[in-house]
Design a protein around this motif. Structure first.
Motif, PDB file in Angstrom:
ATOM      1  N   SER A 288       0.862  -1.183   0.000  1.00  0.00           N
ATOM      2  CA  SER A 288       0.000   0.000   0.000  1.00  0.00           C
ATOM      3  C   SER A 288       0.900   1.236   0.000  1.00  0.00           C
ATOM      4  CB  SER A 288      -0.868   0.020   1.253  1.00  0.00           C
ATOM      5  OG  SER A 288      -0.052   0.261   2.392  1.00  0.00           O
ATOM      6  N   TYR A 289       0.346   2.381  -0.422  1.00  0.00           N
ATOM      7  CA  TYR A 289       1.176   3.592  -0.461  1.00  0.00           C
ATOM      8  C   TYR A 289       1.749   3.949   0.920  1.00  0.00           C
ATOM      9  CZ  TYR A 289       3.054   8.044  -1.944  1.00  0.00           C
ATOM     10  OH  TYR A 289       3.921   9.071  -2.230  1.00  0.00           O
TER      11      TYR A 289
ATOM     12  N   TYR B  83      -1.755  10.194   4.402  1.00  0.00           N
ATOM     13  CA  TYR B  83      -2.264   9.827   3.081  1.00  0.00           C
ATOM     14  C   TYR B  83      -3.741   9.434   3.092  1.00  0.00           C
ATOM     15  CZ  TYR B  83       2.350  10.998   1.828  1.00  0.00           C
ATOM     16  OH  TYR B  83       3.488  11.732   1.672  1.00  0.00           O
TER      17      TYR B  83
ATOM     18  N   ALA C  87      -5.024   4.586  -4.245  1.00  0.00           N
ATOM     19  CA  ALA C  87      -3.633   4.344  -4.595  1.00  0.00           C
ATOM     20  C   ALA C  87      -2.753   5.574  -4.298  1.00  0.00           C
ATOM     21  CB  ALA C  87      -3.517   3.967  -6.067  1.00  0.00           C
ATOM     22  N   VAL C  88      -3.346   6.650  -3.818  1.00  0.00           N
ATOM     23  CA  VAL C  88      -2.687   7.923  -3.481  1.00  0.00           C
ATOM     24  C   VAL C  88      -2.091   8.614  -4.722  1.00  0.00           C
ATOM     25  CG1 VAL C  88      -0.998   9.132  -2.035  1.00  0.00           C
ATOM     26  CG2 VAL C  88      -2.286   7.186  -1.109  1.00  0.00           C
ATOM     27  N   THR C  89      -1.146   7.949  -5.412  1.00  0.00           N
ATOM     28  CA  THR C  89      -0.536   8.548  -6.620  1.00  0.00           C
ATOM     29  C   THR C  89      -0.675   7.568  -7.787  1.00  0.00           C
ATOM     30  OG1 THR C  89       1.643   7.667  -6.048  1.00  0.00           O
ATOM     31  CG2 THR C  89       1.146   9.878  -5.284  1.00  0.00           C
TER      32      THR C  89
ATOM     33  N   TYR D 279       7.000   8.333  -4.365  1.00  0.00           N
ATOM     34  CA  TYR D 279       6.180   7.971  -5.529  1.00  0.00           C
ATOM     35  C   TYR D 279       7.022   7.565  -6.731  1.00  0.00           C
ATOM     36  CZ  TYR D 279       6.199  13.190  -6.090  1.00  0.00           C
ATOM     37  OH  TYR D 279       6.511  14.523  -6.173  1.00  0.00           O
TER      38      TYR D 279
ATOM     39  N   GLY E 129       7.620   3.974  -6.044  1.00  0.00           N
ATOM     40  CA  GLY E 129       6.379   3.234  -6.269  1.00  0.00           C
ATOM     41  C   GLY E 129       6.115   3.000  -7.751  1.00  0.00           C
TER      42      GLY E 129
END
Ligand SMILES: *Cc1c(COP(=O)(O)O)cnc(C)c1O
Length: 477
Positions: free
Chosen positions: A50-51, A80, A87-89, A233, A236
């Protein structure tokens, strides 16, 4: 983990002091003494997290023992949770080998939330621990003030006073600031220009009595923790698209070199990144540098992508430090020359080193509009003008073979299209709608104070309202 100043004459600090200090005392920027690195197996182990968990794993090595890991995980999860995408970003595929990474799902619809939402919480945690308060004072032309306000709102150990020029910001930009009704947030509309606002803030930082009494502080783009939060990010996206087995490239619309320097950091940590492409608007100091090796300021021109309308790329000093093999004396000398003359140049071998990783392209307003229109026509995605500058650069880099066809390219989408509705509507004929969380922005109550362009009046207002400005306890009077 220890942090050193690029100019070599400020104390070496741990994470906590680095965060709270911001700009180093010698005028330099803090960087890690050495980068923490991931092995290939560790990178593989980041897939599918997860983010918030990814963010904790990427950032914990930078903290040393400043914050307990479980406490930090809690803080990151809380940070967040303010984003309205799970997925945040998220990555959105546009083309065979082209992705957008949407960084605009935070409270103010721009990428600065990713770092500033964390920064506000980190400051509050560390200030509370020391039983210390600060007063954040800033100026905005409209486009970045809201991210600082949202980061500081409701934090118990800081107050924020944000100056903007009265009637010179767009309604959306003003409302994103003035509809925050938190007790520790003060919006001041100055009867003057953005330059007047900046001059007032500079004068307040230059007034030792005022500064010391209120512990005046800035939330600016050179704070190390902002870079740290932005590295996440990049890691990620690279892992999602195949790291450590496959390298990726990123294109970043940038003015200050903050966001793209974080990509450089991800690479220093062991993430395979093949190319970093800078997208400039007409204020193209960075593109000119990567072409010529000469960094030379020029007057700022207003463009469709106002958050990049700057002519000094503060964070570039961090890269330059490495181009000088971390020789802080040489770097300090270059920066002195730059300050005095507005320009400097690097040696051919330094330009070659930089050019092996970085490329840069510029988009003027017409090219920006064309990129918005073309993306809409080909993919049905509305993009904001900053993102369009990035996509223009990404397509140029691909067509010139600077990024090989086999390498996936990720362009950063730095703002939601609804933040810049006029440019988007002009290019596509479609009016971008605000996301649900801000759909009623136009009817929310506003709070702001209009003040004249007068230092004494502004200081008196801040002294009257800041919690640190309150009269001392009277018991011993
Ligand atoms: C701040 C900002 C940028 C530029 O970021 P840098 O710090 O210069 O890398 C680009 N786009 C948007 C929407 C921004 O708010």
């Amino acid at each position: 983990m220890r942090y050193i100043s690029t100019r070599g004459a400020a104390p070496v600090l741990g994470f906590e002091e680095t965060l709270l200090t911001g700009l180093a005392r010698d005028g330099g920027l803090y960087v890690p003494e050495s980068w923490p690195t991931f092995t290939s197996d560790e990178v593989r182990g980041l897939a599918g997290l997860s983010y918030p968990e990814l963010a904790a794993r990427v950032m914990l090595p930078f903290l040393g023992d400043a914050i307990d890991p479980d406490e930090f995980r809690g803080l990151v999860a809380d940070t967040y949770a303010t984003f309205d995408h799970a997925a945040v970003t998220p990555l959105v595929q546009l083309d065979h080998q082209l992705w957008l990474m949407e960084l605009f799902h935070g409270p103010t619809l721009a990428f600065k939330d990713v770092a500033l939402q964390l920064l506000g919480r980190l400051f509050d945690l560390l200030l509370a621990r020391r039983n210390h308060r600060i007063t954040v004072v800033g100026a905005t032309s409209g486009d970045t003030g809201s991210a600082a306000i949202e980061a500081c709102r409701d934090r118990s150990h800081l107050d924020i006073f944000m100056l903007h020029p009265l009637d010179r910001t767009s309604a959306i930009q003003r409302r994103q600031m003035t509809t925050v009704l938190a007790d520790n947030v003060y919006n001041i509309a100055i009867q003057g220009t953005f330059d007047d606002c900046q001059d007032l803030v500079k004068a307040m930082f230059g007034d030792p009595d005022f500064r010391d009494r209120l512990h005046v502080s800035a939330v600016n783009s050179i704070n190390w923790a902002r870079i740290m939060a932005q590295i996440v990010y990049y890691v990620g996206a690279a892992v999602t698209l195949g790291a450590p087995e496959r390298a990726v490239a990123f294109t970043v619309p940038t003015g200050n070199f903050g966001n793209i320097y974080a990509a450089y950091g991800a690479r220093a940590m062991g993430i395979p990144i093949e190319r970093l492409v800078v997208g400039s608007n007409s204020n193209d100091i960075l593109t000119r540098f990567f072409r010529s090796g000469v960094m030379a300021t020029a007057p700022v021109t207003p463009t469709l992508s106002p958050s990049m309308d700057i002519q000094i790329s503060s964070n570039f000093e961090r890269l330059l430090f490495d181009l000088y093999q971390r020789d802080s004396l040489a770097l300090a000398d270059v920066m002195r020359r730059f300050r005095a003359s507005g320009s400097y140049s690097v040696a051919p071998n330094q330009l070659e080193t930089a050019g092996a990783l970085f490329a840069a392209y510029r988009a003027d307003n017409d090219q920006t509009q064309a990129a918005i229109a073309e993306t809409w026509r080909r993919t049905g995605q509305l993009i904001d003008p900053h993102t369009a500058v990035g996509l223009h650069a990404a397509r140029m880099a691909r067509s010139e073979g600077v990024v090989p066809d086999a390498v996936p390219m990720v362009t950063l989408a730095c703002a939601h299209p609804a933040k810049f509705p006029d440019a988007v509507t002009a290019a596509t004929g479609v009016h971008p709608a605000l996301p649900e969380r801000l759909a009623d922005l136009a009817t929310r109550p506003e709070r702001l104070t209009v003040l004249p362009n007068d230092l004494g009046t502004v200081q008196a207002f801040i002294l009257r309202h800041a919690r640190l400005g309150e009269a001392q306890p009277r018991g011993n009077a």
